[in-house]
Write an enzyme that holds these catalytic residues in place. Structure first.
Site, PDB file in Angstrom:
ATOM      1  N   ASP A  85      15.741 -42.023  -0.591  1.00  0.00           N
ATOM      2  CA  ASP A  85      15.570 -41.791   0.830  1.00  0.00           C
ATOM      3  C   ASP A  85      15.628 -43.156   1.509  1.00  0.00           C
ATOM      4  O   ASP A  85      15.943 -44.174   0.856  1.00  0.00           O
ATOM      5  CB  ASP A  85      14.279 -41.023   1.127  1.00  0.00           C
ATOM      6  CG  ASP A  85      13.005 -41.802   0.834  1.00  0.00           C
ATOM      7  OD1 ASP A  85      13.072 -42.972   0.377  1.00  0.00           O
ATOM      8  OD2 ASP A  85      11.919 -41.251   1.073  1.00  0.00           O
ATOM      9  N   HIS A  86      15.326 -43.210   2.780  1.00  0.00           N
ATOM     10  CA  HIS A  86      15.383 -44.474   3.513  1.00  0.00           C
ATOM     11  C   HIS A  86      14.383 -45.502   2.978  1.00  0.00           C
ATOM     12  O   HIS A  86      14.653 -46.697   3.019  1.00  0.00           O
ATOM     13  CB  HIS A  86      15.149 -44.238   5.011  1.00  0.00           C
ATOM     14  CG  HIS A  86      13.879 -43.503   5.300  1.00  0.00           C
ATOM     15  ND1 HIS A  86      13.749 -42.143   5.073  1.00  0.00           N
ATOM     16  CD2 HIS A  86      12.696 -43.932   5.779  1.00  0.00           C
ATOM     17  CE1 HIS A  86      12.521 -41.768   5.409  1.00  0.00           C
ATOM     18  NE2 HIS A  86      11.859 -42.821   5.836  1.00  0.00           N
ATOM     19  N   CYS A 119      12.083 -43.528  -3.852  1.00  0.00           N
ATOM     20  CA  CYS A 119      11.510 -43.408  -2.510  1.00  0.00           C
ATOM     21  C   CYS A 119      10.388 -44.440  -2.415  1.00  0.00           C
ATOM     22  O   CYS A 119      10.400 -45.407  -3.172  1.00  0.00           O
ATOM     23  CB  CYS A 119      11.044 -41.984  -2.216  1.00  0.00           C
ATOM     24  SG  CYS A 119       9.795 -41.317  -3.332  1.00  0.00           S
ATOM     25  N   THR A 124       7.121 -44.159  -3.172  1.00  0.00           N
ATOM     26  CA  THR A 124       6.265 -44.129  -4.362  1.00  0.00           C
ATOM     27  C   THR A 124       6.908 -43.462  -5.570  1.00  0.00           C
ATOM     28  O   THR A 124       6.431 -43.639  -6.687  1.00  0.00           O
ATOM     29  CB  THR A 124       4.950 -43.366  -4.078  1.00  0.00           C
ATOM     30  OG1 THR A 124       5.273 -42.001  -3.794  1.00  0.00           O
ATOM     31  CG2 THR A 124       4.163 -44.000  -2.941  1.00  0.00           C
ATOM     32  N   GLY A 125       7.922 -42.650  -5.364  1.00  0.00           N
ATOM     33  CA  GLY A 125       8.523 -41.850  -6.422  1.00  0.00           C
ATOM     34  C   GLY A 125       7.871 -40.491  -6.584  1.00  0.00           C
ATOM     35  O   GLY A 125       8.420 -39.606  -7.231  1.00  0.00           O
ATOM     36  N   ILE A 126       6.713 -40.306  -5.992  1.00  0.00           N
ATOM     37  CA  ILE A 126       5.936 -39.088  -6.208  1.00  0.00           C
ATOM     38  C   ILE A 126       6.598 -37.862  -5.574  1.00  0.00           C
ATOM     39  O   ILE A 126       6.768 -36.835  -6.229  1.00  0.00           O
ATOM     40  CB  ILE A 126       4.497 -39.264  -5.698  1.00  0.00           C
ATOM     41  CG1 ILE A 126       3.785 -40.352  -6.515  1.00  0.00           C
ATOM     42  CG2 ILE A 126       3.727 -37.949  -5.769  1.00  0.00           C
ATOM     43  CD1 ILE A 126       2.464 -40.816  -5.930  1.00  0.00           C
ATOM     44  N   GLY A 127       6.947 -37.947  -4.316  1.00  0.00           N
ATOM     45  CA  GLY A 127       7.546 -36.788  -3.639  1.00  0.00           C
ATOM     46  C   GLY A 127       8.827 -36.327  -4.300  1.00  0.00           C
ATOM     47  O   GLY A 127       9.062 -35.121  -4.469  1.00  0.00           O
ATOM     48  N   MET A 128       9.655 -37.281  -4.692  1.00  0.00           N
ATOM     49  CA  MET A 128      10.909 -36.923  -5.341  1.00  0.00           C
ATOM     50  C   MET A 128      10.663 -36.287  -6.711  1.00  0.00           C
ATOM     51  O   MET A 128      11.362 -35.355  -7.097  1.00  0.00           O
ATOM     52  CB  MET A 128      11.829 -38.131  -5.445  1.00  0.00           C
ATOM     53  CG  MET A 128      12.403 -38.535  -4.087  1.00  0.00           C
ATOM     54  SD  MET A 128      13.571 -39.895  -4.217  1.00  0.00           S
ATOM     55  CE  MET A 128      14.935 -39.242  -3.252  1.00  0.00           C
ATOM     56  N   HIS A 158       9.546 -38.988 -25.871  1.00  0.00           N
ATOM     57  CA  HIS A 158       8.653 -37.851 -26.107  1.00  0.00           C
ATOM     58  C   HIS A 158       8.942 -36.654 -25.200  1.00  0.00           C
ATOM     59  O   HIS A 158       8.784 -35.514 -25.625  1.00  0.00           O
ATOM     60  CB  HIS A 158       7.197 -38.262 -25.903  1.00  0.00           C
ATOM     61  CG  HIS A 158       6.717 -39.243 -26.913  1.00  0.00           C
ATOM     62  ND1 HIS A 158       5.393 -39.578 -27.035  1.00  0.00           N
ATOM     63  CD2 HIS A 158       7.365 -39.987 -27.843  1.00  0.00           C
ATOM     64  CE1 HIS A 158       5.245 -40.473 -27.996  1.00  0.00           C
ATOM     65  NE2 HIS A 158       6.438 -40.740 -28.500  1.00  0.00           N
ATOM     66  N   HIS A 172       8.189 -33.145 -30.520  1.00  0.00           N
ATOM     67  CA  HIS A 172       8.278 -33.182 -29.063  1.00  0.00           C
ATOM     68  C   HIS A 172       9.124 -32.043 -28.497  1.00  0.00           C
ATOM     69  O   HIS A 172       8.810 -31.507 -27.437  1.00  0.00           O
ATOM     70  CB  HIS A 172       8.805 -34.543 -28.594  1.00  0.00           C
ATOM     71  CG  HIS A 172       8.034 -35.687 -29.168  1.00  0.00           C
ATOM     72  ND1 HIS A 172       6.738 -35.952 -28.802  1.00  0.00           N
ATOM     73  CD2 HIS A 172       8.370 -36.611 -30.099  1.00  0.00           C
ATOM     74  CE1 HIS A 172       6.298 -37.003 -29.480  1.00  0.00           C
ATOM     75  NE2 HIS A 172       7.275 -37.422 -30.277  1.00  0.00           N
TER      76      HIS A 172
END
Length: 143
Positions: A8-9, A66, A68-72, A99, A134
């Site tokens: 994203d931006h 993005c 934080t990477g969390i939303g994506m 794993h 795994h």
């Protein structure tokens, strides 16, 4: 090997760094956007483009960036067959492939610097899925 990449931006600048790094490593990639940092965009649209490329098997994996990477990662993990992990260190990048057979890593431009991001990408690209036990656990997750 071909990697899908999108941001994203808030992740655009790090995406450009990662693209240059992939080129240095001679790893093919397809950039699914965004094309600028100056215009606010909705990250789920760009996440979905990478997810679709992976599910079509036109790429071998994806990198999403993005703030934080969390939303994506949350968005990507809504799709069956996707295993996306937010990664902020080299060890986690390696192990999430070995794993969990993660087919997407998500990075946070506001969380990690350029050098660490490049080391994370290298660790993930160079790691190999270790198979059983795994694979059995991945099957359990997918149920």
């Amino acid at each position: 090997m071909k990697i899908a990449i999108a941001s994203d931006h808030n992740g655009f600048e790090l995406k450009e760094v990662i693209k240059a790094h992939l080129s240095e490593r001679e790893v093919a990639y397809e950039d699914f956007g965004t094309k600028a940092a100056m215009v606010s965009v909705d990250y789920p649209k760009y996440t979905q483009k990478v997810v679709e490329a992976i599910l079509r098997e036109s790429v071998n994996g994806g990198i999403l960036i993005c703030d934080t990477g969390i939303g994506m990662s949350i968005t990507a993990n809504k799709s069956k067959g996707i295993r996306a992990a937010v990664v902020g260190d080299v060890y986690s990048a390696k192990v999430t492939k070995e794993h969990n057979n993660a087919n997407i890593i998500c990075l946070g431009q506001r969380v990690i610097g350029d050098s660490l991001a490049q080391m994370i990408v290298d660790a993930w690209l160079d790691a190999e899925f270790q198979g059983e036990p795994h694979q059995n656990r991945i099957a359990m997750i997918e149920k």
